[in-house]
Design a protein around this motif. Structure first.
Motif, PDB file in Angstrom:
ATOM      1  N   LEU A 124       0.853  -1.186   0.000  1.00 29.63           N
ATOM      2  CA  LEU A 124       0.000   0.000   0.000  1.00 29.63           C
ATOM      3  C   LEU A 124       0.888   1.235   0.000  1.00 29.63           C
ATOM      4  O   LEU A 124       1.530   1.557   0.998  1.00 29.63           O
ATOM      5  CB  LEU A 124      -0.910  -0.009   1.234  1.00 29.63           C
ATOM      6  CG  LEU A 124      -1.796   1.216   1.451  1.00 29.63           C
ATOM      7  CD1 LEU A 124      -2.799   1.383   0.303  1.00 29.63           C
ATOM      8  CD2 LEU A 124      -2.535   1.109   2.794  1.00 29.63           C
ATOM      9  N   ILE A 229      -1.126  -1.039  -4.492  1.00 29.78           N
ATOM     10  CA  ILE A 229      -2.292  -0.193  -4.253  1.00 29.78           C
ATOM     11  C   ILE A 229      -1.805   1.182  -3.798  1.00 29.78           C
ATOM     12  O   ILE A 229      -0.756   1.292  -3.149  1.00 29.78           O
ATOM     13  CB  ILE A 229      -3.213  -0.807  -3.174  1.00 29.78           C
ATOM     14  CG1 ILE A 229      -3.841  -2.095  -3.678  1.00 29.78           C
ATOM     15  CG2 ILE A 229      -4.309   0.163  -2.745  1.00 29.78           C
ATOM     16  CD1 ILE A 229      -4.634  -2.832  -2.624  1.00 29.78           C
ATOM     17  N   GLY A 231      -2.881   4.473  -1.513  1.00 24.36           N
ATOM     18  CA  GLY A 231      -3.796   5.014  -0.510  1.00 24.36           C
ATOM     19  C   GLY A 231      -3.384   6.434  -0.185  1.00 24.36           C
ATOM     20  O   GLY A 231      -2.271   6.674   0.292  1.00 24.36           O
ATOM     21  N   PHE A 272      -7.303   2.522   6.939  1.00 24.31           N
ATOM     22  CA  PHE A 272      -6.609   1.272   6.622  1.00 24.31           C
ATOM     23  C   PHE A 272      -7.552   0.074   6.753  1.00 24.31           C
ATOM     24  O   PHE A 272      -7.449  -0.884   5.984  1.00 24.31           O
ATOM     25  CB  PHE A 272      -5.392   1.126   7.528  1.00 24.31           C
ATOM     26  CG  PHE A 272      -4.368   2.211   7.320  1.00 24.31           C
ATOM     27  CD1 PHE A 272      -3.367   2.063   6.375  1.00 24.31           C
ATOM     28  CD2 PHE A 272      -4.429   3.391   8.038  1.00 24.31           C
ATOM     29  CE1 PHE A 272      -2.432   3.061   6.161  1.00 24.31           C
ATOM     30  CE2 PHE A 272      -3.494   4.406   7.840  1.00 24.31           C
ATOM     31  CZ  PHE A 272      -2.503   4.244   6.891  1.00 24.31           C
ATOM     32  N   VAL A 275      -9.515  -0.038   3.545  1.00 24.38           N
ATOM     33  CA  VAL A 275      -8.736  -0.578   2.434  1.00 24.38           C
ATOM     34  C   VAL A 275      -8.714  -2.107   2.503  1.00 24.38           C
ATOM     35  O   VAL A 275      -8.889  -2.792   1.486  1.00 24.38           O
ATOM     36  CB  VAL A 275      -7.305  -0.013   2.451  1.00 24.38           C
ATOM     37  CG1 VAL A 275      -6.425  -0.747   1.436  1.00 24.38           C
ATOM     38  CG2 VAL A 275      -7.309   1.479   2.138  1.00 24.38           C
ATOM     39  N   CYS A 276      -8.523  -2.637   3.698  1.00 27.06           N
ATOM     40  CA  CYS A 276      -8.533  -4.098   3.861  1.00 27.06           C
ATOM     41  C   CYS A 276      -9.886  -4.684   3.470  1.00 27.06           C
ATOM     42  O   CYS A 276      -9.966  -5.693   2.760  1.00 27.06           O
ATOM     43  CB  CYS A 276      -8.207  -4.472   5.311  1.00 27.06           C
ATOM     44  SG  CYS A 276      -6.521  -4.111   5.831  1.00 27.06           S
ATOM     45  N   THR A 279     -10.472  -4.508  -0.394  1.00 25.99           N
ATOM     46  CA  THR A 279      -9.612  -5.367  -1.210  1.00 25.99           C
ATOM     47  C   THR A 279      -9.791  -6.848  -0.898  1.00 25.99           C
ATOM     48  O   THR A 279      -9.430  -7.699  -1.716  1.00 25.99           O
ATOM     49  CB  THR A 279      -8.128  -5.003  -1.004  1.00 25.99           C
ATOM     50  OG1 THR A 279      -7.781  -5.174   0.376  1.00 25.99           O
ATOM     51  CG2 THR A 279      -7.863  -3.563  -1.430  1.00 25.99           C
ATOM     52  N   PHE A 286      -0.457  -6.942   4.177  1.00 25.53           N
ATOM     53  CA  PHE A 286      -0.053  -5.625   3.685  1.00 25.53           C
ATOM     54  C   PHE A 286       1.302  -5.183   4.215  1.00 25.53           C
ATOM     55  O   PHE A 286       1.696  -5.494   5.338  1.00 25.53           O
ATOM     56  CB  PHE A 286      -1.069  -4.567   4.119  1.00 25.53           C
ATOM     57  CG  PHE A 286      -2.327  -4.529   3.302  1.00 25.53           C
ATOM     58  CD1 PHE A 286      -2.489  -3.613   2.267  1.00 25.53           C
ATOM     59  CD2 PHE A 286      -3.375  -5.394   3.587  1.00 25.53           C
ATOM     60  CE1 PHE A 286      -3.655  -3.568   1.538  1.00 25.53           C
ATOM     61  CE2 PHE A 286      -4.552  -5.359   2.863  1.00 25.53           C
ATOM     62  CZ  PHE A 286      -4.694  -4.440   1.828  1.00 25.53           C
ATOM     63  N   SER A 288       2.607  -1.243   4.416  1.00 24.93           N
ATOM     64  CA  SER A 288       2.271   0.154   4.165  1.00 24.93           C
ATOM     65  C   SER A 288       3.556   0.946   3.961  1.00 24.93           C
ATOM     66  O   SER A 288       4.453   0.924   4.804  1.00 24.93           O
ATOM     67  CB  SER A 288       1.475   0.739   5.334  1.00 24.93           C
ATOM     68  OG  SER A 288       1.118   2.097   5.077  1.00 24.93           O
TER      69      SER A 288
END
Length: 330
Positions: A124, A229, A231, A272, A275-276, A279, A286, A288
């Motif tokens: 991410l 990804i 973010g 966050f 996002v999890c 996806t 992940f 980050s």
């Protein structure tokens, strides 16, 4: 009736036509709040100064220890997307992005560990200051700061952007919010989307940024073994414009998760989590990657994500090298 054009001047007088009450004066003592007078209201708009604002005009205070990096990386940098500033760095996170100080913040865990990619499939990426070098591209970040500062200056009726941010930061502390963006939303009804439209209108990344061949090669190498990804607190439009300038194909990234679409901004842990959820990958999958521990890494680590701090572009090269050496042990 208050003559201030924004009808909400941050002063200590209870203007009948203003949204801001005397008790909301940023940084003023209770007695000063009750007895202050606004020069704007009494002078027909000739002066924007409020007699109580001297308490908030000092430079924005940054929590936590400092290091040499604070000055070299622009400790006062603000970003239009989410209006984030180094003043939002929580206790224990160095404003310069110091790894040592950040490692003591909120259980962030080890950053830039050699085995950070082991068993982790998804990377991410933050956008600003991460996918382009935060030092060599500082002129662009300064321009974003300037444009954002002008908007904050207008909102708070300040004499200059620095004072506007000082009032906004004092307002954030008074209200107990984690970010300046949350404060603007709660106090003025101005959300991320509006601030991003302002940035879209007045900033041109192509004037400041340029492609980095080595970054492109590193991202392409990471793509071989990982799902990539983005973010960001910037808007999707800003993100795509920057990717075009950097010559990083949007197709390389499985998604661009912008705060205004997600509904919550970094550094909120909920960003966050969202996002999890969207996806379908658990936090443990992940890593980050970002340039600000307090915003990009600490909340991610609290969820169980791996973390990788970017201070210069060579940190991206190094991450790609680790990926090539060790592969993805998923």
């Amino acid at each position: 009736m208050c003559a201030h054009p924004l009808r909400a001047h941050r002063c200590g007088r209870r203007h009948p036509d203003a949204r801001v009450e005397a008790t909301e004066v940023a940084g003023a003592a209770p007695a000063a709040r009750r007895g202050a007078r606004c020069r704007w209201a009494t002078s027909g708009g000739g002066e924007r100064a409020c007699r109580t604002r001297g308490r908030t005009a000092a430079p924005v205070a940054v929590a936590g220890p400092t290091c040499r990096a604070a000055g070299s990386r622009g400790a006062s940098r603000r970003r239009a997307a989410g209006v984030s500033t180094r003043a939002e760095v929580r206790s224990g996170a160095c404003p310069g992005g110091c790894r040592r100080a950040a490692s003591r913040s909120g259980g962030a865990g080890p950053m830039n560990a050699p085995d950070v990619l082991r068993g982790r499939r998804v990377i991410l990426f933050d956008l600003d200051g991460t996918l382009y070098d935060p030092v060599s591209s500082r002129s662009y970040l300064d321009e974003v700061d300037r444009i954002t500062g002008l908007r904050v200056q207008e909102i708070y009726g300040a004499d200059d952007p620095r004072e506007g941010f000082a009032r906004l930061e004092a307002d954030r502390k008074d209200r107990g919010f984690a970010s300046l963006g949350e404060t603007l939303q709660a106090a003025w009804g101005i959300g991320l989307a509006e601030m991003n439209r302002w940035r879209e209108r007045w900033t041109r990344p192509e004037r400041f940024l340029s492609p980095d061949r080595k970054v492109r090669e590193a991202i392409e190498a990471l793509l071989e073994r990982h799902v990539l990804i983005i973010g960001t607190n910037a808007s999707p439009r800003i993100a795509r414009a920057i990717l075009r300038v950097l010559e990083l194909p949007e197709a390389w990234f499985a998604g661009i998760f912008a705060s205004e679409d997600v509904g919550v901004a970094k550094p909120a842990r909920a960003f966050f989590e969202a996002v999890c959820e969207r996806t379908g990958f658990p936090p443990s999958a992940f890593v980050s990657v970002g340039d600000r521990p307090s915003s990009d890494l600490v909340p991610a680590a609290e969820l169980g994500m791996g973390t990788w701090l970017v201070k210069r572009s060579h940190d991206i090269y190094r991450l790609a090298s680790i990926s090539q050496e060790h592969g993805n042990a998923s």
